[in-house]
Design a protein around this motif. Structure first.
Motif, mmCIF file in Angstrom:
data_model
loop_
_atom_site.group_PDB
_atom_site.id
_atom_site.type_symbol
_atom_site.label_atom_id
_atom_site.label_comp_id
_atom_site.label_asym_id
_atom_site.label_seq_id
_atom_site.Cartn_x
_atom_site.Cartn_y
_atom_site.Cartn_z
ATOM 1 N N LEU A 120 0.823 -1.205 0.000
ATOM 2 C CA LEU A 120 0.000 0.000 0.000
ATOM 3 C C LEU A 120 0.862 1.262 0.000
ATOM 4 C CD1 LEU A 120 -2.890 -0.925 2.455
ATOM 5 C CD2 LEU A 120 -2.980 -0.736 -0.029
ATOM 6 N N LEU A 177 2.117 1.991 -3.508
ATOM 7 C CA LEU A 177 1.121 1.971 -4.571
ATOM 8 C C LEU A 177 1.401 3.029 -5.635
ATOM 9 C CD1 LEU A 177 -1.486 0.773 -5.663
ATOM 10 C CD2 LEU A 177 -2.770 2.357 -4.228
ATOM 11 N N ARG A 178 1.854 4.200 -5.243
ATOM 12 C CA ARG A 178 2.176 5.230 -6.230
ATOM 13 C C ARG A 178 3.356 4.798 -7.095
ATOM 14 N NH1 ARG A 178 0.829 10.330 -7.217
ATOM 15 N NH2 ARG A 178 -0.556 10.311 -5.421
ATOM 16 N N GLN A 238 2.451 2.559 -9.999
ATOM 17 C CA GLN A 238 1.899 3.187 -11.199
ATOM 18 C C GLN A 238 2.959 3.350 -12.290
ATOM 19 O OE1 GLN A 238 0.120 6.839 -9.838
ATOM 20 N NE2 GLN A 238 -1.727 5.819 -9.099
ATOM 21 N N PRO A 275 -2.825 -0.743 -11.048
ATOM 22 C CA PRO A 275 -2.736 0.057 -9.816
ATOM 23 C C PRO A 275 -4.013 0.852 -9.529
ATOM 24 C CG PRO A 275 -0.733 0.272 -11.097
ATOM 25 C CD PRO A 275 -1.716 -0.428 -11.969
ATOM 26 N N ALA A 276 -4.640 1.386 -10.588
ATOM 27 C CA ALA A 276 -5.882 2.140 -10.387
ATOM 28 C C ALA A 276 -7.000 1.234 -9.880
ATOM 29 C CB ALA A 276 -6.295 2.813 -11.697
ATOM 30 N N GLY A 287 -6.444 0.723 -6.158
ATOM 31 C CA GLY A 287 -6.873 1.885 -5.398
ATOM 32 C C GLY A 287 -8.388 1.996 -5.320
ATOM 33 N N ALA A 295 -10.907 2.025 -1.997
ATOM 34 C CA ALA A 295 -11.892 3.092 -1.833
ATOM 35 C C ALA A 295 -13.279 2.504 -1.592
ATOM 36 C CB ALA A 295 -11.890 3.988 -3.069
ATOM 37 N N SER A 307 -15.142 5.368 -5.434
ATOM 38 C CA SER A 307 -14.081 5.795 -6.334
ATOM 39 C C SER A 307 -14.678 6.337 -7.617
ATOM 40 C CB SER A 307 -13.152 4.616 -6.649
ATOM 41 O OG SER A 307 -12.196 4.966 -7.633
#
Length: 288
Positions: free
Chosen positions: A26, A29-30, A33, A197-198, A201, A205, A212
């Protein structure tokens, strides 16, 4: 018994290892991407923690009762179920690894074939994650006391629901792209890989009931997936709270398994005046 103590130590190591891997995933996570292919590696590592730390293929995990560890028949059957569950986990994880490789190759070479494989991809991964989650919940239910290891295992299970939702959304993206509002990912990769990755996320959410914008409003596929992730997460929390509240606590160095739990004394019994007053109660006549 030494065998049961060894099983408990392995279980707690599994809790800590699983939670550590999930938190690292987590936090990064960025960074994922920039390398979307690593998301599938993250899923394999998370589901493979039990294979690495709790697998009977490793010599240190091969529990063989000795002559001094004569177990009752009921415990013996329970021990056999634990070993069988470990072997099943290894089989499911191997199938998921093979399926992931085939699915990603199909996305690159033959997208139409990848769409057909997405249903099988979803079933295999969902089966693996549910096996891991169910085994984790059963292990938490069998914990003798409420302690830090139990808390880490509970947190790891909750995060595992979010990662499972990421896999579900990733497969649904290939099956029904119209269910998602996604900009260009900027990679020379298929959408099923570039948007992974999106999808992860968006799953977390939905898990936290925030919602999301990635999910298309009014689309039945995205609505069903989002509601399903939310319901499973809330049920997990409710079931876990009910199970945790019924476990004894460990105070200081005292072990709850060594001494039976005693009911708490009434507040008036702890005070000297309360003891004398509670000893005998007499009714007095009112004077006229």
């Amino acid at each position: 018994m030494a065998v049961l103590s060894h099983l408990l130590q392995q279980r707690h190591a599994f809790y800590r290892g699983l939670l550590a891997v999930e938190v690292l995933a987590l936090v990064g996570l960025r960074g994922l991407q920039q390398a979307p292919r690593l998301v599938s590696v993250v899923y394999l590592v998370i589901s493979g923690v039990g294979v690495l730390l709790d697998s009977p293929l490793l010599p240190q995990n091969r529990l063989r009762p000795t002559a001094n560890d004569a177990m009752p028949r009921a415990l013996g059957r329970r021990f056999e179920k634990v070993v069988l569950r470990r072997r099943q986990l290894v089989i499911y994880w191997t199938l998921a690894l093979a399926m992931e490789l085939v699915w990603q190759v199909a996305l690159e070479i033959n997208p139409s074939m990848a769409v057909q494989l997405s249903v099988l991809h979803l079933v295999v991964w969902l089966s693996l994650m549910l096996v891991v989650l169910w085994g984790l919940v059963k292990a938490l239910a069998e914990e003798p006391v409420f302690n830090g290891d139990l808390l880490m295992g509970a947190a790891a299970g909750y995060l595992l629901v979010g990662f499972t939702g990421g896999i579900v959304l990733n497969s649904l993206l290939v099956l029904d792209p119209a269910a998602f509002n996604l900009p260009a990912h900027g990679h020379a990769l298929p959408d099923g890989i570039g948007h992974a990755p999106a999808m992860l996320g968006a799953s977390f959410a939905s898990l936290t009931t925030i919602g999301s914008p990635v999910l298309t409003t009014g689309n039945l596929t995205s609505l069903t997936a989002s509601v399903g992730i939310t319901i499973v997460g809330q049920l997990y929390v409710a079931i876990l709270i009910a199970g945790v509240l019924g476990k004894p606590r460990v105070l200081g160095n005292q072990k709850a398994m060594d001494t039976p739990s005693k009911p708490a004394a009434a507040p008036e019994a702890e005070h000297p005046r309360g003891q004398s007053a509670a000893g005998q109660i007499k009714l007095r006549r009112t004077r006229r």
